[in-house]
Design a protein around this motif. Structure first.
Motif, PDB file in Angstrom:
ATOM      1  N   SER A 172       0.854  -1.187   0.000  1.00 36.80           N
ATOM      2  CA  SER A 172       0.000   0.000   0.000  1.00 36.80           C
ATOM      3  C   SER A 172       0.886   1.231   0.000  1.00 36.80           C
ATOM      4  CB  SER A 172      -0.920   0.022   1.227  1.00 36.80           C
ATOM      5  OG  SER A 172      -1.597   1.273   1.299  1.00 36.80           O
ATOM      6  N   PRO A 173       0.650   2.170  -0.923  1.00 35.87           N
ATOM      7  CA  PRO A 173       1.453   3.404  -0.927  1.00 35.87           C
ATOM      8  C   PRO A 173       1.011   4.386   0.141  1.00 35.87           C
ATOM      9  CG  PRO A 173      -0.198   3.512  -2.652  1.00 35.87           C
ATOM     10  CD  PRO A 173      -0.337   2.134  -2.025  1.00 35.87           C
ATOM     11  N   LEU A 174      -0.122   4.108   0.807  1.00 36.02           N
ATOM     12  CA  LEU A 174      -0.684   5.054   1.767  1.00 36.02           C
ATOM     13  C   LEU A 174      -0.207   4.738   3.182  1.00 36.02           C
ATOM     14  CD1 LEU A 174      -4.246   5.238   0.241  1.00 36.02           C
ATOM     15  CD2 LEU A 174      -2.409   6.902   0.042  1.00 36.02           C
ATOM     16  N   ALA A 175       1.076   4.489   3.320  1.00 32.39           N
ATOM     17  CA  ALA A 175       1.684   4.257   4.628  1.00 32.39           C
ATOM     18  C   ALA A 175       3.143   4.653   4.531  1.00 32.39           C
ATOM     19  CB  ALA A 175       1.546   2.792   5.052  1.00 32.39           C
ATOM     20  N   GLY A 176       3.712   5.076   5.617  1.00 37.13           N
ATOM     21  CA  GLY A 176       5.110   5.475   5.587  1.00 37.13           C
ATOM     22  C   GLY A 176       5.630   5.791   6.970  1.00 37.13           C
ATOM     23  N   TRP A 177       6.892   6.167   7.021  1.00 37.65           N
ATOM     24  CA  TRP A 177       7.478   6.569   8.298  1.00 37.65           C
ATOM     25  C   TRP A 177       8.575   7.588   8.033  1.00 37.65           C
ATOM     26  CZ3 TRP A 177      12.537   5.329  10.260  1.00 37.65           C
ATOM     27  CH2 TRP A 177      13.312   4.540   9.414  1.00 37.65           C
ATOM     28  N   THR A 178       8.784   8.438   9.013  1.00 35.54           N
ATOM     29  CA  THR A 178       9.783   9.491   8.916  1.00 35.54           C
ATOM     30  C   THR A 178      10.733   9.372  10.099  1.00 35.54           C
ATOM     31  OG1 THR A 178       8.185  10.950   7.852  1.00 35.54           O
ATOM     32  CG2 THR A 178      10.157  11.970   8.756  1.00 35.54           C
ATOM     33  N   PRO A 179      12.054   9.365   9.861  1.00 33.27           N
ATOM     34  CA  PRO A 179      12.996   9.320  10.983  1.00 33.27           C
ATOM     35  C   PRO A 179      12.948  10.615  11.798  1.00 33.27           C
ATOM     36  CG  PRO A 179      14.059   8.716   8.911  1.00 33.27           C
ATOM     37  CD  PRO A 179      12.735   9.298   8.566  1.00 33.27           C
ATOM     38  N   GLU A 180      13.060  10.480  13.090  1.00 32.77           N
ATOM     39  CA  GLU A 180      13.164  11.604  14.005  1.00 32.77           C
ATOM     40  C   GLU A 180      14.215  11.267  15.056  1.00 32.77           C
ATOM     41  OE1 GLU A 180       9.360  12.450  15.685  1.00 32.77           O
ATOM     42  OE2 GLU A 180       8.533  13.259  13.820  1.00 32.77           O
TER      43      GLU A 180
ATOM     44  N   GLN B  87      15.237  22.839  17.887  1.00 33.86           N
ATOM     45  CA  GLN B  87      15.318  21.702  16.983  1.00 33.86           C
ATOM     46  C   GLN B  87      16.158  22.060  15.763  1.00 33.86           C
ATOM     47  OE1 GLN B  87      11.142  21.092  16.164  1.00 33.86           O
ATOM     48  NE2 GLN B  87      11.224  22.311  14.302  1.00 33.86           N
ATOM     49  N   THR B  88      16.616  21.039  15.099  1.00 34.94           N
ATOM     50  CA  THR B  88      17.418  21.215  13.891  1.00 34.94           C
ATOM     51  C   THR B  88      17.094  20.080  12.937  1.00 34.94           C
ATOM     52  OG1 THR B  88      19.668  21.529  13.057  1.00 34.94           O
ATOM     53  CG2 THR B  88      19.380  19.867  14.750  1.00 34.94           C
ATOM     54  N   SER B  89      17.545  20.203  11.712  1.00 33.65           N
ATOM     55  CA  SER B  89      17.359  19.150  10.716  1.00 33.65           C
ATOM     56  C   SER B  89      18.702  18.478  10.446  1.00 33.65           C
ATOM     57  CB  SER B  89      16.788  19.722   9.417  1.00 33.65           C
ATOM     58  OG  SER B  89      15.495  20.230   9.615  1.00 33.65           O
ATOM     59  N   ILE B  90      18.667  17.179  10.348  1.00 35.26           N
ATOM     60  CA  ILE B  90      19.870  16.404  10.037  1.00 35.26           C
ATOM     61  C   ILE B  90      19.747  15.879   8.618  1.00 35.26           C
ATOM     62  CG2 ILE B  90      21.151  14.306  10.573  1.00 35.26           C
ATOM     63  CD1 ILE B  90      20.541  14.706  13.472  1.00 35.26           C
ATOM     64  N   ASP B  91      20.698  16.243   7.798  1.00 37.80           N
ATOM     65  CA  ASP B  91      20.749  15.756   6.417  1.00 37.80           C
ATOM     66  C   ASP B  91      22.154  15.208   6.169  1.00 37.80           C
ATOM     67  OD1 ASP B  91      20.627  15.168   3.780  1.00 37.80           O
ATOM     68  OD2 ASP B  91      20.014  17.154   3.101  1.00 37.80           O
ATOM     69  N   PRO B  92      22.334  13.900   6.179  1.00 38.16           N
ATOM     70  CA  PRO B  92      23.677  13.313   6.004  1.00 38.16           C
ATOM     71  C   PRO B  92      24.352  13.739   4.708  1.00 38.16           C
ATOM     72  CG  PRO B  92      22.098  11.657   6.733  1.00 38.16           C
ATOM     73  CD  PRO B  92      21.309  12.867   6.382  1.00 38.16           C
TER      74      PRO B  92
ATOM     75  N   GLY C 181      16.189  13.758   8.806  1.00 34.98           N
ATOM     76  CA  GLY C 181      15.064  13.870   9.726  1.00 34.98           C
ATOM     77  C   GLY C 181      15.211  15.033  10.685  1.00 34.98           C
ATOM     78  N   LEU C 182      14.150  15.275  11.431  1.00 38.34           N
ATOM     79  CA  LEU C 182      14.114  16.350  12.418  1.00 38.34           C
ATOM     80  C   LEU C 182      14.728  15.872  13.724  1.00 38.34           C
ATOM     81  CD1 LEU C 182      12.935  19.213  13.186  1.00 38.34           C
ATOM     82  CD2 LEU C 182      10.938  17.974  14.016  1.00 38.34           C
ATOM     83  N   ALA C 183      15.499  16.742  14.371  1.00 35.13           N
ATOM     84  CA  ALA C 183      16.119  16.409  15.655  1.00 35.13           C
ATOM     85  C   ALA C 183      15.728  17.457  16.688  1.00 35.13           C
ATOM     86  CB  ALA C 183      17.641  16.335  15.522  1.00 35.13           C
ATOM     87  N   ARG C 184      15.240  16.992  17.833  1.00 33.94           N
ATOM     88  CA  ARG C 184      14.927  17.880  18.961  1.00 33.94           C
ATOM     89  C   ARG C 184      16.109  17.872  19.919  1.00 33.94           C
ATOM     90  NH1 ARG C 184      10.209  15.613  17.261  1.00 33.94           N
ATOM     91  NH2 ARG C 184      10.914  13.628  18.115  1.00 33.94           N
ATOM     92  N   LEU C 185      16.513  19.052  20.391  1.00 39.51           N
ATOM     93  CA  LEU C 185      17.708  19.201  21.203  1.00 39.51           C
ATOM     94  C   LEU C 185      17.339  19.490  22.646  1.00 39.51           C
ATOM     95  CD1 LEU C 185      19.684  21.497  18.724  1.00 39.51           C
ATOM     96  CD2 LEU C 185      19.860  19.020  18.950  1.00 39.51           C
ATOM     97  N   TYR C 186      17.987  18.753  23.572  1.00 33.97           N
ATOM     98  CA  TYR C 186      17.760  18.933  25.013  1.00 33.97           C
ATOM     99  C   TYR C 186      19.119  19.116  25.690  1.00 33.97           C
ATOM    100  CZ  TYR C 186      13.119  17.041  23.967  1.00 33.97           C
ATOM    101  OH  TYR C 186      11.870  16.820  23.433  1.00 33.97           O
ATOM    102  N   LEU C 187      19.227  20.168  26.477  1.00 37.78           N
ATOM    103  CA  LEU C 187      20.462  20.445  27.209  1.00 37.78           C
ATOM    104  C   LEU C 187      20.142  20.462  28.699  1.00 37.78           C
ATOM    105  CD1 LEU C 187      23.442  21.258  27.334  1.00 37.78           C
ATOM    106  CD2 LEU C 187      22.722  23.652  27.048  1.00 37.78           C
ATOM    107  N   ARG C 188      20.787  19.551  29.432  1.00 39.54           N
ATOM    108  CA  ARG C 188      20.562  19.416  30.884  1.00 39.54           C
ATOM    109  C   ARG C 188      19.078  19.280  31.212  1.00 39.54           C
ATOM    110  NH1 ARG C 188      24.301  23.758  30.489  1.00 39.54           N
ATOM    111  NH2 ARG C 188      26.430  23.147  31.068  1.00 39.54           N
TER     112      ARG C 188
END
Length: 536
Positions: free
Chosen positions: A122-130, A410-415, A397-404
């Motif tokens: 089915s093309p109507l399913a997917g996932w996105t890395p986070e 947030q930032t985007s990661i593109d290898p 994918g999208l990355a959420r940043l946590y410090l202490r």
């Protein structure tokens, strides 16, 4: 059948009450038309008038009370019919859900008495890395948590299914291209590669003319007069479809109690919600007896939108974002075909919403440095430097940043756009103060008449107010000449390093706790006096 019989019973009761209400209204009119208190040419006495008044009052009061009671009963039946129509609509349109007809040819050399298992695409399913990137302290390694935002709008709710998430895309050609002879003046062979698009999404709500949400309305999406998707609105009257290729579509909305509506919609990166208003039908709602189905052929699959390399949610045995403990293991180590087996069965409704799964985590050795560009912004920013990031097998994918423990952004990661070192900004820090000022400027004539000579010396003072030693990357720049008649000469860089192409200079300073350092750099500019040079 039970619901339809109940509908007929309520309609019959409603008709009888309306007839009874009409009789009372007719009687009331008769009483009012004959309420003149006279007996031909002879007037009534006081006793007769009192008797007539009492009779009219008692009867009219009784009629009005009965009319109020009947009107309330009719209103109650109306509400009951509305609830019943909602149930009928839900039952009807659930039966109208898309169906898939599977034709199997089995050849056996001997008797076979086992269960057969089938899988379909089915093309109507997917996932996105986070990702969640957590920095508990500057003395501890960085924690990188891999997540997957899984969505599907296949028309079937997935209940307790075993998921395997893959980066493989079955729509991409598996055959390497071949070059054909390029004979001038013919055009060269065109590229067949198309950069994958981000998954498009169409969402909205269906309302009646009173602004009330309409549940279980049928949503049909057409592209070039071809049906590409069908869905019913939920209990809340909302619908959501994902993934869709960017482009123009025709959206048809149907409901057995309202007039159908067709409109054009555009799917793009802005995701504007569609608000659809349906008008009431003139007659009472009637259940349609037709039934529709949708078959997907191999040709349809070939024509479906191509998602990016991380878009396919493979193999499912069958509203809110939910975070769960780490629950996946890597089933493949090849970056071209990463697979993750989700250990715990998942339930993913067919609502195109993202459901987040925490899959795996890594403890990453990290070098923490501070960075500042005082010419533009005197605030100091903390940066995490990660080397050997290729071993992390990162996907876009999208990355959420946590410090202490605090969320800092947030930032985007593109290898594809990462250099030898992966740099992550963790926000600014008030524990380091920066002051940049012009220490010395010399103005005078150049060696040749009509020229102006300027020498600029800049001083930058850095104070570490923290109780720990830090590494600071301090950045500035030397101007570059864009004309032959403008000469720039570097006089002093101190310990700074310079990029000759861009003029950028930087220092990498080691600052002890509660300490300060100063750096200087200077340059000389010579240019004709008729040329205007902006202040520095």
């Amino acid at each position: 059948l039970r619901l339809i019989a109940e509908e007929e019973r309520l309609k019959q009761s409603q008709a009888e009450l309306r007839a009874e209400l009409e009789v009372y209204e007719t009687e009331r009119k008769i009483l009012l038309e004959n309420s003149k208190l006279s007996n031909g040419n002879q007037s009534l006495n006081a006793s007769q008038i009192q008797q007539a008044s009492d009779m009219f009052r008692a009867r009219l009061l009784e009629i009005n009370q009965n009319k109020s009671r009947i009107t309330a009963d009719i209103r109650t039946i109306d509400e009951g019919l509305k609830k019943l129509w909602k149930l009928l609509n839900k039952e009807y349109y659930l039966k109208q859900s898309r169906s898939l007809e599977l034709m199997i040819k089995v050849e056996c050399s001997k008797a076979y008495n086992q269960k057969l298992e089938f899988s379909f695409y089915s093309p109507l399913a997917g996932w996105t890395p986070e990702y969640d990137i957590r920095v508990p302290s500057l003395k501890a390694p960085l924690e990188l948590i891999y997540k997957a935002a899984v969505y599907q709008s296949s028309g079937l709710d997935w209940k307790d299914v075993q998921l395997t998430l893959s980066t493989e895309n079955p729509l991409q050609s598996q055959e390497a291209p071949e070059l054909r002879p390029w004979v001038l003046p013919n055009r060269e062979q065109g590229s067949r590669y198309e950069k994958p698009q981000v998954a498009g999404k169409l969402e909205g709500k269906v309302l009646n003319q009173k602004g009330e949400l309409i549940p279980f309305a049928r949503i049909s999406l057409y592209e070039n007069n071809k049906l590409v998707f069908q869905q019913n609105t939920g209990e809340d009257g909302n619908f959501s479809i994902k993934p869709l290729a960017y482009g123009n579509y025709s959206l048809v909305t149907e409901h057995f109690a309202y007039n159908s509506q067709s409109r054009s919609v555009q799917v793009n990166q802005y995701e504007q919600p569609a608000i659809i208003y349906l008008s009431d039908k003139e007659n009472s709602p009637m259940i349609e007896k037709t039934k529709s189905s949708m078959m997907i052929s191999s040709e349809d699959i070939q024509n479906m939108a191509v998602r990016d390399v991380t878009s396919i949610a493979s193999r499912g045995d069958a509203k809110r974002r939910v975070n769960v403990p780490l629950m996946a293991e890597s089933a493949s180590g090849d970056i071209s075909n990463l697979q993750y087996r989700v250990l715990k069965p998942q339930s993913i409704p067919s609502d195109a919403k993202d459901y987040t799964i925490n899959m795996t985590s890594s403890s990453v050795p990290t070098n923490y440095v501070y960075e500042v560009v005082p010419k533009i912004d005197p605030r100091v920013y903390l940066r995490a430097e990660i080397s050997d990031w290729e071993e992390l097998k990162l996907l876009p994918g999208l990355a959420r940043l946590y410090l202490r423990g605090n969320y800092v952004g947030q930032t985007s990661i593109d290898p594809n756009n990462i250099a030898d070192t992966l740099n992550l900004s963790l926000g600014h820090d008030k524990g380091i103060n920066i002051q940049r000022k012009l220490g010395k400027e010399v103005r005078g004539d150049g060696l040749f008449g009509g020229n102006v000579l300027r020498e600029m010396t800049w001083e930058i003072e850095v104070r570490n107010l923290k109780s720990e030693a830090v590494t600071l990357v301090l950045k500035d720049q030397i101007p570059l000449s864009g004309k032959e008649y403008i000469k720039v000469k570097v006089l002093n860089l101190g310990s700074a390093k310079m990029d000759q192409k861009t003029g950028a200079i930087h220092w990498r300073l080691q600052l002890e706790p509660q300490s300060k350092q100063s750096v200087q750099f200077s340059y000389q500019i010579t240019y004709p006096e008729e040329v205007r040079i902006s202040d520095f």
